[in-house]
Design a protein around this motif. Structure first.
Motif, mmCIF file in Angstrom:
data_model
loop_
_atom_site.group_PDB
_atom_site.id
_atom_site.type_symbol
_atom_site.label_atom_id
_atom_site.label_comp_id
_atom_site.label_asym_id
_atom_site.label_seq_id
_atom_site.Cartn_x
_atom_site.Cartn_y
_atom_site.Cartn_z
ATOM 1 N N GLU A 1 0.843 -1.201 0.000
ATOM 2 C CA GLU A 1 0.000 0.000 0.000
ATOM 3 C C GLU A 1 0.875 1.245 0.000
ATOM 4 O O GLU A 1 1.937 1.271 0.621
ATOM 5 C CB GLU A 1 -0.902 0.035 1.245
ATOM 6 N N TYR A 2 0.436 2.271 -0.711
ATOM 7 C CA TYR A 2 1.139 3.551 -0.713
ATOM 8 C C TYR A 2 0.143 4.650 -0.380
ATOM 9 O O TYR A 2 -0.973 4.658 -0.899
ATOM 10 C CB TYR A 2 1.766 3.831 -2.086
ATOM 11 N N THR A 3 0.556 5.562 0.496
ATOM 12 C CA THR A 3 -0.321 6.675 0.861
ATOM 13 C C THR A 3 0.244 7.975 0.295
ATOM 14 O O THR A 3 1.438 8.076 0.014
ATOM 15 C CB THR A 3 -0.433 6.806 2.391
ATOM 16 N N VAL A 4 -0.620 8.947 0.127
ATOM 17 C CA VAL A 4 -0.216 10.271 -0.363
ATOM 18 C C VAL A 4 -0.172 11.225 0.828
ATOM 19 O O VAL A 4 -1.179 11.437 1.506
ATOM 20 C CB VAL A 4 -1.204 10.806 -1.428
ATOM 21 N N SER A 5 1.010 11.777 1.094
ATOM 22 C CA SER A 5 1.174 12.705 2.216
ATOM 23 C C SER A 5 1.107 14.148 1.728
ATOM 24 O O SER A 5 1.214 14.419 0.525
ATOM 25 C CB SER A 5 2.519 12.456 2.914
ATOM 26 N N LYS B 1 -3.815 15.116 -5.358
ATOM 27 C CA LYS B 1 -3.939 13.975 -4.453
ATOM 28 C C LYS B 1 -4.676 12.813 -5.126
ATOM 29 O O LYS B 1 -4.256 11.656 -5.025
ATOM 30 C CB LYS B 1 -4.678 14.397 -3.179
ATOM 31 N N GLU C 1 -3.087 9.170 -5.855
ATOM 32 C CA GLU C 1 -3.697 7.960 -5.280
ATOM 33 C C GLU C 1 -3.945 6.910 -6.365
ATOM 34 O O GLU C 1 -3.725 5.708 -6.141
ATOM 35 C CB GLU C 1 -5.000 8.323 -4.570
ATOM 36 N N ASN D 1 -0.649 5.458 -7.285
ATOM 37 C CA ASN D 1 -0.215 4.550 -6.215
ATOM 38 C C ASN D 1 -0.949 3.212 -6.278
ATOM 39 O O ASN D 1 -0.367 2.153 -6.026
ATOM 40 C CB ASN D 1 -0.433 5.198 -4.851
ATOM 41 N N GLU D 2 -2.240 3.276 -6.607
ATOM 42 C CA GLU D 2 -3.026 2.038 -6.751
ATOM 43 C C GLU D 2 -2.472 1.170 -7.869
ATOM 44 O O GLU D 2 -2.334 -0.049 -7.718
ATOM 45 C CB GLU D 2 -4.493 2.382 -7.035
#
Length: 389
Positions: free
Chosen positions: A92-96, A234, A238, A241-242
């Motif tokens: 999983e990757y999150t956006v900061s 963002k 996302e 990242n998905e």
């Protein structure tokens, strides 16, 4: 054939055979007949050939049957290990906020304006306009001279050490800059040699970044506020990242399944895979106006060394494909007709072709079906995996 007393191409066959020998037509005959005969034999015997046939002719004479042996490598049997319930790490990757600010910084850099600087010397990050003339032991070399060349200090686009020595120069100043070409420099004539560049500085410019606010958002996007622009950044991140997590999860799943598999891969399959990889390199080079031979010369490589570079990657790709095919067979995986039609519609739209035309093309349809089978097989592995955080 040229035969005295006959117009070219008009001599009787018997005369041609008497002049050149009866075997004169054998090669043409063989090339005309064998591919079809070979293909029929392969289908008849249900052989999955994975290499170019090695042909051995045992009989080829006038008035007698043509007899030959074709030796080919066949697709190997795959002994699957565990492919259901394998343990995988959940990716999983999150956006900061930091990621969004970083992207906004890139956008600001891209929309920065250049301002002339006249009251100071060159600093790191400045964009300079210079003349330079390079020489080795007092002798100029090809490609070592330029006028009004733009150089961003700190971009590391020039030879190591060159840009650092431009720092501190003032407009109209001239300076000798000494550098050493890297040992692995693409030009063998210059590699490892010390050179002197006579440099003259004409201009200094610096980037002036725009203020990141609502007005900035209006200038660089279709949004009226910075908040809306940030939300859009963002959302896109996302999605990226998905896609990244999906790709990496699929790679990890295939790799995990392949570890527990027994298969002896024929050399012909590896060579064919490497052939495709080299062709892919050729296609990419053609967009840059280069041929493969030119690329090999520039990088000091040979065709053999290039192929060797692809060996491990080719082995991995072939093994992955064989394992997925074995899972497809074991689980009787196949896409639904409706899903295939939808995919063909999508491809037709992308390529500007008619759906009917692509649906009638059995080769294209088979290619689509095979790809969908692979996708479903990977999804099957992931759906049955034990995911760990």
């Amino acid at each position: 054939f040229t035969i005295p007393g006959f117009r070219k191409g008009k001599a009787p066959m018997a005369i041609v055979e008497r002049t050149y020998g009866s075997s004169i037509f054998y090669e043409d005959t063989f090339n005309e007949l064998v591919p079809e005969i070979y293909d029929e034999a392969i289908k008849e015997n249900k052989i999955e050939a994975v290499s170019t046939p090695q042909i051995d002719i045992s009989q080829m004479e006038k008035g007698k049957d043509l007899k030959f042996t074709a030796i080919v490598q066949i697709k190997p049997e795959v002994k699957l290990g565990k492919y259901k319930g394998i343990e995988l790490k959940k990716i999983e990757y999150t956006v900061s906020d930091k990621d969004i600010e970083h992207e906004l910084g890139h956008m600001a850099e891209h929309n920065a304006r250049l301002v002339n600087v006249e009251d100071r010397s060159v600093e790191k990050g400045d964009i300079t306009i210079i003349d330079f003339a390079g020489s080795i032991d007092g002798v100029a070399f090809n490609g070592g001279t330029a006028e009004n060349q733009e150089l961003e200090i700190g971009s590391n686009k020039f030879i190591p050490g060159f840009e650092d020595q431009v720092i501190g120069m003032k407009i109209d100043e001239e300076k000798d800059i000494k550098v050493t070409f890297p040992e692995d420099y693409f030009s063998k004539d210059l590699a490892g040699k010390e050179a002197t560049f006579k440099v003259k500085l004409h201009e200094i410019k610096k980037k002036e970044l725009p203020k990141i606010d609502d007005d900035f958002a209006k200038d660089v996007s279709e949004f009226d506020t910075l908040a809306d622009l940030k939300a859009d950044i963002k959302s896109k991140m996302e999605k990226e990242n998905e896609e990244r997590a999906k790709y990496e999860s699929e790679e990890a799943a295939i790799e995990a399944v392949c570890k527990d598999v027994e298969v002896e891969i024929p050399s012909g399959m590896i060579e064919t895979e490497i052939d495709n990889m080299v062709k892919d390199v050729e296609n990419k080079l053609s967009y840059q106006g280069l041929t493969l031979d030119q690329y090999l010369k520039l990088t000091n490589k040979t065709n053999e060394s290039l192929r060797k570079e692809f060996d491990e990657q080719a082995n991995k790709a072939v093994k992955s494909r064989l394992v997925l095919e074995a899972i497809i067979k074991a689980e009787d995986i196949k896409p639904e007709d409706k899903a295939v039609e939808e995919k063909v519609k999508e491809m037709a739209k992308n390529y500007g072709r008619s759906e009917e035309e692509l649906l009638k093309n059995e080769g294209f349809k088979s290619y689509i079906v095979d790809n969908m089978k692979y996708e479903k097989a990977i999804a099957f592995i992931l759906d049955n995996a034990k995911m760990k955080k």
